[in-house]
Design an enzyme around this catalytic site. Structure first.
Site, PDB file in Angstrom:
ATOM      1  N   LYS A 126      -5.226   9.342   0.594  1.00 57.93           N
ATOM      2  CA  LYS A 126      -4.512   8.244   1.238  1.00 57.93           C
ATOM      3  C   LYS A 126      -5.472   7.105   1.555  1.00 57.93           C
ATOM      4  O   LYS A 126      -5.216   5.948   1.231  1.00 57.93           O
ATOM      5  CB  LYS A 126      -3.823   8.744   2.512  1.00 57.93           C
ATOM      6  CG  LYS A 126      -3.004   7.687   3.226  1.00 57.93           C
ATOM      7  CD  LYS A 126      -3.614   7.292   4.551  1.00 57.93           C
ATOM      8  CE  LYS A 126      -2.704   6.304   5.300  1.00 57.93           C
ATOM      9  NZ  LYS A 126      -3.280   5.897   6.584  1.00 57.93           N
ATOM     10  N   ASP A 144       1.261   8.304   2.326  1.00 59.72           N
ATOM     11  CA  ASP A 144       1.107   8.957   3.625  1.00 59.72           C
ATOM     12  C   ASP A 144       2.350   9.808   3.871  1.00 59.72           C
ATOM     13  O   ASP A 144       3.196   9.954   2.992  1.00 59.72           O
ATOM     14  CB  ASP A 144       0.889   7.926   4.733  1.00 59.72           C
ATOM     15  CG  ASP A 144       2.128   7.099   4.996  1.00 59.72           C
ATOM     16  OD1 ASP A 144       3.088   7.190   4.207  1.00 59.72           O
ATOM     17  OD2 ASP A 144       2.149   6.369   5.997  1.00 59.72           O
TER      18      ASP A 144
END
Length: 218
Positions: A126, A144
DNA sequence: AAAACGGGGGC
DNA sequence: GCCCCAGTTTT
């Protein structure tokens, strides 16, 4: 949500997120073009509510906003600046360690490729993807939990992990949406399509959504 | 008072 | 794949 619905859903999503001014992710978006700030902001946001990381990172950047100057800070200074993000020792230590490596091995510059970014402790997919996309303006998809949850809730992808979602989106999501999907979906996920109690009854995307994994909704 | 929250590391 | 990580926010 079916593949042919993508354009409709993205348009509705863009309209929907406008009702939430100054979304939390904007704090990170404001780091656009500054890979170091993106990287540090991401470390601060690990396992914390995104809203709290904005002011915290501003206080830290007021003290130092380059690897070299931040490396001159003590761990205590960093910890003091970043309240109330939590995980103070871990995050302060990780940030300073990354600064040290950047200064010693990378001439003070953040690398722009996945492999080297992932080599830093505290940097996962991420964070690396956000640095690559927001920091460097290169193609990438930053997944995410909001992006992961909502894409699966729609039924657009059927995956078990955020990493699988990233690869699925990379394979099927049209390129023009790569840079905006994270911004939209994080805002949407924080304000409307929440983990436990999504507001399905007032959702403009209702007719596109399979509601997979939705246990409660209002 | 209790539960929700959320990326990464280690194994 | 599974478990753990600490502290703030929401219910």
């Amino acid at each position: 949500m079916r593949d042919e619905d993508v354009d409709d859903v993205m348009a509705l999503l863009a309209e929907a997120v406008r009702q939430w001014p100054s979304p939390a992710v904007t704090i990170v978006s404001q780091r656009e073009g500054n890979p170091f700030k993106v990287l540090v902001s991401c470390i601060l946001s690990l396992r914390t509510q995104d809203r709290t990381t904005g002011p915290a990172s501003e206080r830290l950047f007021a003290l130092a906003d380059t690897p070299a100057t931040m490396l001159a800070l003590s761990r205590e200074q960093v910890e003091g600046a970043i309240y109330p993000v939590g995980f103070y020792r871990n995050k302060a230590a990780q940030i300073l360690e990354i600064c040290r490596i950047l200064v010693e091995q990378y001439d003070g510059r953040v690398p722009d490729d996945m492999g080297r970014l992932l080599s830093f402790r505290g940097v996962g997919r991420k964070t690396a993807n956000l640095v690559i996309t927001l920091g460097f303006g290169k193609p990438g998809i930053c997944v995410d939990t909001h992006v992961h949850r909502i894409c699966n809730r729609w039924g657009y992808v059927r995956t078990g992990t955020p990493e699988q979602t990233e690869f699925a989106l990379r394979a099927k999501l049209p390129g023009q949406y790569w840079l905006v999907i994270n911004d939209y979906l994080v805002t949407f996920g924080q304000n409307h399509c929440t983990p436990l109690s999504p507001r399905c009854s007032t959702c403009v995307l209702g007719r596109f959504c399979d509601r997979i994994g939705v246990t409660k909704h209002r």
